[in-house]
Design a protein around this motif. Structure first.
Motif, PDB file in Angstrom:
ATOM      1  N   GLY A   8       0.820  -1.204   0.000  1.00  0.00           N
ATOM      2  CA  GLY A   8       0.000   0.000   0.000  1.00  0.00           C
ATOM      3  C   GLY A   8       0.852   1.252   0.000  1.00  0.00           C
ATOM      4  N   TYR A   9       0.410   2.242  -0.766  1.00  0.00           N
ATOM      5  CA  TYR A   9       1.085   3.533  -0.831  1.00  0.00           C
ATOM      6  C   TYR A   9       0.066   4.644  -0.612  1.00  0.00           C
ATOM      7  CZ  TYR A   9       4.885   1.002  -3.138  1.00  0.00           C
ATOM      8  OH  TYR A   9       5.898   0.129  -3.430  1.00  0.00           O
ATOM      9  N   ILE A  10       0.399   5.584   0.243  1.00  0.00           N
ATOM     10  CA  ILE A  10      -0.425   6.780   0.383  1.00  0.00           C
ATOM     11  C   ILE A  10      -0.092   7.643  -0.822  1.00  0.00           C
ATOM     12  CG2 ILE A  10      -0.892   8.843   1.762  1.00  0.00           C
ATOM     13  CD1 ILE A  10      -0.243   7.085   4.236  1.00  0.00           C
ATOM     14  N   LEU A  11      -1.134   8.057  -1.519  1.00  0.00           N
ATOM     15  CA  LEU A  11      -0.957   8.802  -2.755  1.00  0.00           C
ATOM     16  C   LEU A  11      -0.942  10.308  -2.498  1.00  0.00           C
ATOM     17  CD1 LEU A  11      -3.378   6.657  -4.932  1.00  0.00           C
ATOM     18  CD2 LEU A  11      -0.907   6.371  -4.618  1.00  0.00           C
ATOM     19  N   GLN A  12      -0.352  11.043  -3.410  1.00  0.00           N
ATOM     20  CA  GLN A  12      -0.269  12.497  -3.264  1.00  0.00           C
ATOM     21  C   GLN A  12      -1.623  13.163  -3.486  1.00  0.00           C
ATOM     22  OE1 GLN A  12       2.765  14.007  -5.911  1.00  0.00           O
ATOM     23  NE2 GLN A  12       4.387  12.896  -4.859  1.00  0.00           N
ATOM     24  N   GLU A  13      -2.444  12.570  -4.318  1.00  0.00           N
ATOM     25  CA  GLU A  13      -3.704  13.185  -4.695  1.00  0.00           C
ATOM     26  C   GLU A  13      -4.749  13.077  -3.585  1.00  0.00           C
ATOM     27  OE1 GLU A  13      -1.236  12.206  -8.031  1.00  0.00           O
ATOM     28  OE2 GLU A  13      -2.033  10.883  -6.511  1.00  0.00           O
ATOM     29  N   LYS A  14      -5.689  14.003  -3.616  1.00  0.00           N
ATOM     30  CA  LYS A  14      -6.807  14.021  -2.669  1.00  0.00           C
ATOM     31  C   LYS A  14      -8.062  14.384  -3.444  1.00  0.00           C
ATOM     32  CE  LYS A  14      -3.728  15.747   1.004  1.00  0.00           C
ATOM     33  NZ  LYS A  14      -2.948  14.605   0.948  1.00  0.00           N
ATOM     34  N   THR A  15      -9.214  14.188  -2.850  1.00  0.00           N
ATOM     35  CA  THR A  15     -10.462  14.653  -3.443  1.00  0.00           C
ATOM     36  C   THR A  15     -11.119  15.617  -2.455  1.00  0.00           C
ATOM     37  OG1 THR A  15     -11.915  12.959  -2.497  1.00  0.00           O
ATOM     38  CG2 THR A  15     -10.787  12.395  -4.548  1.00  0.00           C
ATOM     39  N   THR A  16     -12.223  16.192  -2.854  1.00  0.00           N
ATOM     40  CA  THR A  16     -12.914  17.106  -1.947  1.00  0.00           C
ATOM     41  C   THR A  16     -13.477  16.375  -0.731  1.00  0.00           C
ATOM     42  OG1 THR A  16     -14.904  16.883  -3.298  1.00  0.00           O
ATOM     43  CG2 THR A  16     -13.500  18.798  -3.720  1.00  0.00           C
ATOM     44  N   LYS A  17     -13.779  15.092  -0.865  1.00  0.00           N
ATOM     45  CA  LYS A  17     -14.336  14.309   0.245  1.00  0.00           C
ATOM     46  C   LYS A  17     -13.301  13.448   0.970  1.00  0.00           C
ATOM     47  CE  LYS A  17     -18.087  12.044  -0.454  1.00  0.00           C
ATOM     48  NZ  LYS A  17     -19.070  11.138  -1.043  1.00  0.00           N
ATOM     49  N   HIS A  18     -12.168  13.191   0.346  1.00  0.00           N
ATOM     50  CA  HIS A  18     -11.173  12.266   0.895  1.00  0.00           C
ATOM     51  C   HIS A  18      -9.803  12.923   0.944  1.00  0.00           C
ATOM     52  CE1 HIS A  18     -14.382   9.823  -0.965  1.00  0.00           C
ATOM     53  NE2 HIS A  18     -14.290   9.179   0.171  1.00  0.00           N
TER      54      HIS A  18
ATOM     55  N   VAL B  10      -8.293   2.728  -1.710  1.00  0.00           N
ATOM     56  CA  VAL B  10      -9.099   2.982  -0.512  1.00  0.00           C
ATOM     57  C   VAL B  10      -9.083   4.493  -0.287  1.00  0.00           C
ATOM     58  CG1 VAL B  10      -9.330   2.624   1.969  1.00  0.00           C
ATOM     59  CG2 VAL B  10      -8.627   0.731   0.511  1.00  0.00           C
ATOM     60  N   PHE B  11     -10.281   5.073  -0.281  1.00  0.00           N
ATOM     61  CA  PHE B  11     -10.448   6.510  -0.091  1.00  0.00           C
ATOM     62  C   PHE B  11     -10.814   6.746   1.367  1.00  0.00           C
ATOM     63  CE2 PHE B  11     -11.190   5.670  -4.507  1.00  0.00           C
ATOM     64  CZ  PHE B  11     -10.617   6.750  -5.167  1.00  0.00           C
ATOM     65  N   ASN B  12      -9.991   7.516   2.071  1.00  0.00           N
ATOM     66  CA  ASN B  12     -10.191   7.776   3.493  1.00  0.00           C
ATOM     67  C   ASN B  12     -10.420   9.260   3.756  1.00  0.00           C
ATOM     68  OD1 ASN B  12      -9.548   5.045   4.244  1.00  0.00           O
ATOM     69  ND2 ASN B  12      -7.392   5.556   4.076  1.00  0.00           N
ATOM     70  N   HIS B  13     -11.155   9.520   4.822  1.00  0.00           N
ATOM     71  CA  HIS B  13     -11.201  10.878   5.363  1.00  0.00           C
ATOM     72  C   HIS B  13     -10.598  10.791   6.752  1.00  0.00           C
ATOM     73  CE1 HIS B  13     -12.226  14.988   6.024  1.00  0.00           C
ATOM     74  NE2 HIS B  13     -12.678  14.656   7.213  1.00  0.00           N
ATOM     75  N   GLU B  14      -9.420  11.366   6.886  1.00  0.00           N
ATOM     76  CA  GLU B  14      -8.658  11.307   8.118  1.00  0.00           C
ATOM     77  C   GLU B  14      -8.911  12.597   8.895  1.00  0.00           C
ATOM     78  OE1 GLU B  14      -4.431   9.331   8.412  1.00  0.00           O
ATOM     79  OE2 GLU B  14      -4.239  11.446   7.891  1.00  0.00           O
ATOM     80  N   ALA B  15      -9.276  12.467  10.175  1.00  0.00           N
ATOM     81  CA  ALA B  15      -9.560  13.637  11.008  1.00  0.00           C
ATOM     82  C   ALA B  15      -8.715  13.589  12.274  1.00  0.00           C
ATOM     83  CB  ALA B  15     -11.037  13.674  11.369  1.00  0.00           C
TER      84      ALA B  15
END
Length: 143
Positions: A79-89, A109-114
């Motif tokens: 698994g690699y954390i990607l540089q890109e993000k979305t408005t929800k993730h 896997v799209f995450n929202h980290e808080a």
């Protein structure tokens, strides 16, 4: 005669370099994704993947990747954390599955980290999807 000595602190000059498999970089790049950093690696020994039935089922149903031909082989999931993000993730993790030297496929896997009040991070929302090109996202990704 004037002599000037200039010192160099070796620790200041050292830079941590992460090396990712070129094959993984190219695979994700073909889908429009860029690696930010390494996240995880899981090695499944031959004949052990079936012990992770729920995960294999998720990979098949949600990730659209058939793992049955690989149940008797060693499989590595990176698994690699990607540089890109979305408005929800705000965190997207790209997973690559391989057996031998060949890539079987991947999923996202799209995450929202808080951040919690105590400073720890918590994933509030997580969605799994098949590997898809970044352009196929419904919402516009940002780098």
């Amino acid at each position: 005669m004037l002599v000037i000595l200039v010192g160099c602190n070796k620790e200041d000059d050292e830079v941590a370099v992460e090396i990712h498999k070129e094959q993984h970089i190219n695979y994700l790049d073909n889908y429009g994704w860029s690696i930010d950093r390494f996240a995880s690696e899981t090695k499944y020994a031959a004949h052990t993947l079936q012990s992770f039935n729920s995960h294999v089922k998720d990979i098949k149903e949600v990730g659209h990747l058939e793992m049955t031909p690989f149940l008797d082989k060693e499989v590595i999931e990176t698994g690699y954390i990607l540089q890109e993000k979305t408005t929800k993730h705000n965190q997207i993790v790209g997973y690559i599955l391989e057996s031998g030297d060949a890539i079987i496929g991947g999923y996202l896997v799209f995450n929202h980290e808080a951040e919690q009040a105590d400073g720890t991070l918590h994933i509030d929302h997580s969605d799994m999807s098949p590997i898809l090109h970044r352009k196929e996202l419904g919402s516009n990704p940002s780098s």
